[in-house]
Design an enzyme around this catalytic site. Structure first.
Site, PDB file in Angstrom:
ATOM      1  CG  ASP A   1      -7.447 -13.311 -54.200  1.00 43.85           C
ATOM      2  OD1 ASP A   1      -6.875 -14.389 -53.938  1.00 43.85           O
ATOM      3  OD2 ASP A   1      -6.842 -12.236 -54.327  1.00 43.85           O
TER       4      ASP A   1
ATOM      5  N   GLY B   1      -6.771  -3.929 -50.532  1.00 44.74           N
ATOM      6  CA  GLY B   1      -6.787  -4.820 -51.691  1.00 44.74           C
ATOM      7  C   GLY B   1      -7.511  -6.135 -51.423  1.00 44.74           C
TER       8      GLY B   1
ATOM      9  CG  ASN C   1      -5.269 -14.056 -57.484  1.00 46.18           C
ATOM     10  OD1 ASN C   1      -5.691 -14.113 -58.631  1.00 46.18           O
ATOM     11  ND2 ASN C   1      -5.560 -14.967 -56.577  1.00 46.18           N
TER      12      ASN C   1
ATOM     13  CB  THR D   1      -9.121   5.007 -42.976  1.00 44.41           C
ATOM     14  OG1 THR D   1      -7.905   4.681 -42.298  1.00 44.41           O
ATOM     15  CG2 THR D   1      -9.059   6.419 -43.503  1.00 44.41           C
TER      16      THR D   1
ATOM     17  N   GLY E   1      -8.364 -18.476 -43.184  1.00 45.17           N
ATOM     18  CA  GLY E   1      -8.436 -18.423 -44.642  1.00 45.17           C
ATOM     19  C   GLY E   1      -7.573 -19.429 -45.385  1.00 45.17           C
TER      20      GLY E   1
ATOM     21  CE  LYS F   1      -3.406 -10.731 -53.618  1.00 48.04           C
ATOM     22  NZ  LYS F   1      -4.480 -11.397 -52.887  1.00 48.04           N
TER      23      LYS F   1
END
Ligand code: ATR
Length: 267
Positions: free
Chosen positions: A102, A130, A87, A153, A234, A66
């Site tokens: 998205d 992403g 996308n 992270t 999803g 992407k």
């Protein structure tokens, strides 16, 4: 002549997009063909260029390309500009336009299909890659509050959060009390369980941007076990983002009703 479209990614062999777009084509009576393109990691450009040079009319872009797609296209729509990810690629004359469906796909699933109220909803996004990047602006527009991006992270969460003007945190810093928790990590098979406290999801509506045909992704299962108020995978987002891409390509929005059920039943 039949217009050709495809989804490009790696891996792409299990993508449901060809089935979804074939249903849309039948429903709208549009004359299209939709395939899969597996590009080697590191060579998105070569494969995309070849596809368009040989008459391809549009691409859906999935992991891990992407951001490559965002860099490669000639222009961007607003959603792609905001998210920094593409996308969907649309051909306009000699110009390749990068779009992002998205965010709107997620909102259509959350608001229209699931009926979740986002206006004023305290919302937590897990993950800062992403997938998270593509949805944060849409969530803000839908009126969520206290929007927080939490990531394994922490520095990545802080960087992304600063870019969108929201809060950033490490996975183990977040407490409970969220109305909506979205899993945008790639922690698929291993699941997110154990990485955040159970109180993060108990009582919350939990949405996994990953999907499983039986609806029971590891995140959904774990969240349900911790007492989530409602869980959803999803698949609906996948279908709705596809419908928005179809609209960009063909100027007609297919009816998405019943498509999730059809896919889940293996029809
Ligand atoms: P994508 O573009 O799908 O978001 P990505 O850029 O590779 O993919 O990002 C994957 C996201 O999932 C990241 O937020 C990653 O966390 P890190 O930034 O700490 O790597 C998160 N992720 C992947 N595997 C994970 C795991 N097992 N537990 C928690 N987070 C995970």
């Amino acid at each position: 002549m039949t217009d050709r479209y495809a989804v490009i990614g790696n891996p792409v062999d299990h993508s449901l997009s060809p089935r979804i777009h074939t249903v849309f084509a039948t429903r709208t009576r549009e004359d299209i063909e939709y395939g899969r393109l597996e590009a080697p990691r590191g060579d998105f450009t070569g494969v995309a260029r070849h596809f368009f040079a040989h008459g391809g009319r549009g691409l859906n872009v999935t992991l891990p390309f992407k951001l490559d797609a965002w860099r490669w296209v000639d222009s961007h729509d607003d959603a792609a500009t905001e998210s920094g990810a593409v996308n969907t690629i649309v051909v306009e004359g000699s110009v390749k336009r990068g779009c992002n469906t998205d965010g709107i796909g997620l909102l259509r699933d959350l608001l229209d299909n699931l009926g979740w109220d986002l206006d004023g909803a305290r919302t937590l996004v897990l993950g800062a890659g992403g997938a998270a990047q593509g949805i944060v602006e849409s969530l803000k527009r839908a009126g969520v509050v206290d929007l927080t991006i939490a990531n394994r992270t922490r520095t990545k969460a802080e960087t992304l959060a600063a870019r969108f003007g929201v809060a950033g945190a490490g996975l183990d810093d977040v407490g409970g009390g969220w109305d909506v928790v979205l899993n945008a990590t790639a922690a698929g098979l291993s699941g997110i369980g154990g990485l955040v406290a159970p109180s993060v999801v108990s009582g919350s509506r939990c949405y996994d941007m990953l999907y499983a045909l039986d609806g029971a992704t590891p995140f959904c299962r774990w969240a349900a076990d911790q007492g989530a108020r409602e869980v959803s995978d999803g698949l609906g987002m996948l279908i709705e983002q596809a419908a928005e891409a179809f609209l960009l390509w063909r100027d007609v929005r297919p009816d998405t009703g019943g498509v999730a059920k059809m896919l889940r039943s293996g029809a």
